[in-house]
Motif scaffolding. Structure first.
Motif, PDB file in Angstrom:
ATOM      1  N   ILE A 144      40.545  43.502  30.159  1.00  0.00           N
ATOM      2  CA  ILE A 144      41.536  43.838  29.125  1.00  0.00           C
ATOM      3  C   ILE A 144      42.283  45.114  29.506  1.00  0.00           C
ATOM      4  O   ILE A 144      43.513  45.210  29.357  1.00  0.00           O
ATOM      5  CB  ILE A 144      40.842  44.000  27.758  1.00  0.00           C
ATOM      6  CG1 ILE A 144      40.335  42.632  27.269  1.00  0.00           C
ATOM      7  CG2 ILE A 144      41.798  44.597  26.729  1.00  0.00           C
ATOM      8  CD1 ILE A 144      39.467  42.711  26.026  1.00  0.00           C
ATOM      9  N   GLY A 145      41.516  46.102  30.013  1.00  0.00           N
ATOM     10  CA  GLY A 145      42.153  47.352  30.442  1.00  0.00           C
ATOM     11  C   GLY A 145      43.164  47.106  31.546  1.00  0.00           C
ATOM     12  O   GLY A 145      44.269  47.676  31.532  1.00  0.00           O
ATOM     13  N   ALA A 146      42.775  46.247  32.509  1.00  0.00           N
ATOM     14  CA  ALA A 146      43.701  45.933  33.606  1.00  0.00           C
ATOM     15  C   ALA A 146      44.941  45.217  33.076  1.00  0.00           C
ATOM     16  O   ALA A 146      46.074  45.472  33.527  1.00  0.00           O
ATOM     17  CB  ALA A 146      42.997  45.067  34.647  1.00  0.00           C
ATOM     18  N   GLY A 147      44.750  44.330  32.077  1.00  0.00           N
ATOM     19  CA  GLY A 147      45.892  43.625  31.494  1.00  0.00           C
ATOM     20  C   GLY A 147      46.833  44.581  30.778  1.00  0.00           C
ATOM     21  O   GLY A 147      48.067  44.440  30.879  1.00  0.00           O
ATOM     22  N   ILE A 148      46.269  45.549  30.066  1.00  0.00           N
ATOM     23  CA  ILE A 148      47.113  46.522  29.349  1.00  0.00           C
ATOM     24  C   ILE A 148      47.903  47.369  30.340  1.00  0.00           C
ATOM     25  O   ILE A 148      49.114  47.604  30.162  1.00  0.00           O
ATOM     26  CB  ILE A 148      46.232  47.414  28.448  1.00  0.00           C
ATOM     27  CG1 ILE A 148      45.629  46.568  27.317  1.00  0.00           C
ATOM     28  CG2 ILE A 148      47.044  48.578  27.886  1.00  0.00           C
ATOM     29  CD1 ILE A 148      44.629  47.312  26.474  1.00  0.00           C
ATOM     30  N   VAL A 149      47.215  47.835  31.400  1.00  0.00           N
ATOM     31  CA  VAL A 149      47.903  48.643  32.422  1.00  0.00           C
ATOM     32  C   VAL A 149      48.999  47.817  33.084  1.00  0.00           C
ATOM     33  O   VAL A 149      50.122  48.299  33.313  1.00  0.00           O
ATOM     34  CB  VAL A 149      46.889  49.155  33.469  1.00  0.00           C
ATOM     35  CG1 VAL A 149      47.626  49.797  34.642  1.00  0.00           C
ATOM     36  CG2 VAL A 149      45.934  50.156  32.835  1.00  0.00           C
ATOM     37  N   GLY A 150      48.689  46.557  33.378  1.00  0.00           N
ATOM     38  CA  GLY A 150      49.688  45.690  34.012  1.00  0.00           C
ATOM     39  C   GLY A 150      50.897  45.485  33.126  1.00  0.00           C
ATOM     40  O   GLY A 150      52.048  45.432  33.616  1.00  0.00           O
ATOM     41  N   ILE A 170      52.026  47.586  30.917  1.00  0.00           N
ATOM     42  CA  ILE A 170      52.781  48.846  30.823  1.00  0.00           C
ATOM     43  C   ILE A 170      53.613  49.086  32.075  1.00  0.00           C
ATOM     44  O   ILE A 170      54.781  49.504  32.002  1.00  0.00           O
ATOM     45  CB  ILE A 170      51.817  50.024  30.579  1.00  0.00           C
ATOM     46  CG1 ILE A 170      51.158  49.880  29.199  1.00  0.00           C
ATOM     47  CG2 ILE A 170      52.543  51.369  30.688  1.00  0.00           C
ATOM     48  CD1 ILE A 170      50.082  50.893  28.924  1.00  0.00           C
ATOM     49  N   ILE A 171      53.019  48.807  33.250  1.00  0.00           N
ATOM     50  CA  ILE A 171      53.730  49.134  34.502  1.00  0.00           C
ATOM     51  C   ILE A 171      54.306  47.889  35.162  1.00  0.00           C
ATOM     52  O   ILE A 171      54.692  47.927  36.338  1.00  0.00           O
ATOM     53  CB  ILE A 171      52.792  49.867  35.472  1.00  0.00           C
ATOM     54  CG1 ILE A 171      51.623  48.958  35.891  1.00  0.00           C
ATOM     55  CG2 ILE A 171      52.263  51.160  34.861  1.00  0.00           C
ATOM     56  CD1 ILE A 171      50.727  49.578  36.967  1.00  0.00           C
ATOM     57  N   ASP A 172      54.345  46.787  34.409  1.00  0.00           N
ATOM     58  CA  ASP A 172      54.941  45.555  34.914  1.00  0.00           C
ATOM     59  C   ASP A 172      54.170  45.012  36.119  1.00  0.00           C
ATOM     60  O   ASP A 172      54.738  44.771  37.186  1.00  0.00           O
ATOM     61  CB  ASP A 172      56.404  45.770  35.283  1.00  0.00           C
ATOM     62  CG  ASP A 172      57.145  44.434  35.450  1.00  0.00           C
ATOM     63  OD1 ASP A 172      56.664  43.425  34.885  1.00  0.00           O
ATOM     64  OD2 ASP A 172      58.168  44.423  36.155  1.00  0.00           O
ATOM     65  N   GLY A 173      52.859  44.832  35.939  1.00  0.00           N
ATOM     66  CA  GLY A 173      52.017  44.239  36.987  1.00  0.00           C
ATOM     67  C   GLY A 173      51.199  45.276  37.727  1.00  0.00           C
ATOM     68  O   GLY A 173      51.646  46.398  37.923  1.00  0.00           O
ATOM     69  N   ILE A 174      49.986  44.864  38.132  1.00  0.00           N
ATOM     70  CA  ILE A 174      49.132  45.817  38.844  1.00  0.00           C
ATOM     71  C   ILE A 174      49.094  45.550  40.344  1.00  0.00           C
ATOM     72  O   ILE A 174      48.492  46.320  41.099  1.00  0.00           O
ATOM     73  CB  ILE A 174      47.688  45.767  38.288  1.00  0.00           C
ATOM     74  CG1 ILE A 174      47.097  44.356  38.398  1.00  0.00           C
ATOM     75  CG2 ILE A 174      47.644  46.262  36.862  1.00  0.00           C
ATOM     76  CD1 ILE A 174      45.639  44.255  37.949  1.00  0.00           C
ATOM     77  N   GLY A 175      49.721  44.461  40.799  1.00  0.00           N
ATOM     78  CA  GLY A 175      49.812  44.199  42.217  1.00  0.00           C
ATOM     79  C   GLY A 175      48.499  43.750  42.846  1.00  0.00           C
ATOM     80  O   GLY A 175      47.469  43.630  42.182  1.00  0.00           O
ATOM     81  N   PHE A 176      48.571  43.536  44.142  1.00  0.00           N
ATOM     82  CA  PHE A 176      47.408  43.037  44.883  1.00  0.00           C
ATOM     83  C   PHE A 176      46.239  43.999  44.803  1.00  0.00           C
ATOM     84  O   PHE A 176      45.104  43.609  44.515  1.00  0.00           O
ATOM     85  CB  PHE A 176      47.800  42.796  46.347  1.00  0.00           C
ATOM     86  CG  PHE A 176      46.622  42.467  47.220  1.00  0.00           C
ATOM     87  CD1 PHE A 176      46.062  41.198  47.221  1.00  0.00           C
ATOM     88  CD2 PHE A 176      46.057  43.446  48.045  1.00  0.00           C
ATOM     89  CE1 PHE A 176      44.972  40.908  48.021  1.00  0.00           C
ATOM     90  CE2 PHE A 176      44.970  43.144  48.855  1.00  0.00           C
ATOM     91  CZ  PHE A 176      44.429  41.877  48.854  1.00  0.00           C
ATOM     92  N   TRP A 177      46.515  45.288  45.087  1.00  0.00           N
ATOM     93  CA  TRP A 177      45.434  46.265  45.082  1.00  0.00           C
ATOM     94  C   TRP A 177      44.880  46.488  43.684  1.00  0.00           C
ATOM     95  O   TRP A 177      43.695  46.761  43.511  1.00  0.00           O
ATOM     96  CB  TRP A 177      45.914  47.582  45.697  1.00  0.00           C
ATOM     97  CG  TRP A 177      46.098  47.469  47.182  1.00  0.00           C
ATOM     98  CD1 TRP A 177      47.275  47.484  47.863  1.00  0.00           C
ATOM     99  CD2 TRP A 177      45.055  47.279  48.134  1.00  0.00           C
ATOM    100  NE1 TRP A 177      47.065  47.319  49.201  1.00  0.00           N
ATOM    101  CE2 TRP A 177      45.688  47.189  49.409  1.00  0.00           C
ATOM    102  CE3 TRP A 177      43.674  47.159  48.073  1.00  0.00           C
ATOM    103  CZ2 TRP A 177      44.983  46.993  50.589  1.00  0.00           C
ATOM    104  CZ3 TRP A 177      42.962  46.980  49.248  1.00  0.00           C
ATOM    105  CH2 TRP A 177      43.620  46.898  50.495  1.00  0.00           C
TER     106      TRP A 177
END
Length: 241
Positions: free
Chosen positions: A55-61, A63-70
């Motif tokens: 969920i945390g990763a989804g929220i960050v993604g 906010i910043i329009d995706g978290i990318g491969f890394w």
């Protein structure tokens, strides 16, 4: 002083007993139930932790329009690490002779079974066989304990039997040097005395279970005083050996 050959034999015997204990099944269903509850408790925490990470990763993604491969890789690694740690720790607390004396009635049978299972490597084969019978008795006793109040005199007598007399009997045997465990004293070896004591406790658990189910709590209190005198006398005799 023991010879090197004697020490080597004792080491091999101890290793054989440990291997035998690992291969043995639990002595009762209540110990299995406690282990399952501990496992499912850890699993639920691990699932929650992984869910929080995702969920945390989804929220960050978002906010910043995706978290990318890394970002995906880091999320996977953190999730796996959290699951690994929470599934491995904490380990299930092992009951001790001291903790059995104050264990709540709801888990007394199961924790006694777990404690007994841990003692098997140090005991002779006939005593290990008897533990299966005692495990069955404890399974039968457990539902009856649910009918007692924690401060009921009958509850105290049950705790004395399985939380004091039983551990004292086994720990007393374990303190005897291996070289003396099969030498006769007063007509019996310590190993035979242990087996006889376990047989007595097996019968007493069965008797207590019946008395609790029939509401014969006064008889149970009288029985407890008899056992206390019996085992106090045995302990006094053991100190004189």
């Amino acid at each position: 002083m023991n010879s090197p050959a004697s020490n080597a034999n004792e080491t091999l015997n101890a290793a054989a007993r440990s291997l035998r204990n690992v291969r043995m099944k639990p002595i009762g269903s209540k110990s299995q139930a406690l282990r399952r509850a501990h496992f499912w408790g850890k699993l639920s925490k691990a699932v929650v932790a992984v869910g929080v990470v995702l969920i945390g990763a989804g929220i960050v993604g978002a906010i910043i329009d995706g978290i990318g491969f890394w970002g995906v890789m880091i999320t996977g690694i953190v999730s796996a690490a959290a699951a690994y740690v929470l599934m491995r720790y904490p380990e299930m607390p092992m009951p001790t002779a001291e903790s059995l004396r104050v264990t709540d009635l709801a888990t007394l049978a199961g924790k006694t079974e777990i404690w007994l299972e841990a003692q098997r490597p140090a005991l002779p084969a006939p005593a290990v066989t008897l533990m299966q019978d005692i495990g069955l008795r404890l399974d039968q006793l457990a539902p009856q304990l649910q009918t007692l109040d924690e401060n009921d005199p009958a509850a105290r007598e049950v705790r004395k039997l399985v939380g004091e007399h039983l551990p004292e009997l086994i720990n007393g045997y374990k303190k005897i040097p291996d070289s003396l465990k099969h030498k006769e004293h007063a007509g019996k070896t310590p190993a035979q005395q242990l087996v006889d004591g376990l047989k007595t406790i097996d019968r007493e658990i069965e008797t207590m279970t019946g008395q609790i189910s029939r509401g014969e709590l006064d008889k149970l209190a009288v029985r407890g005083r008899y056992l206390e005198m019996r085992y106090d006398n045995k302990e006094a005799q053991g100190q004189n050996v």
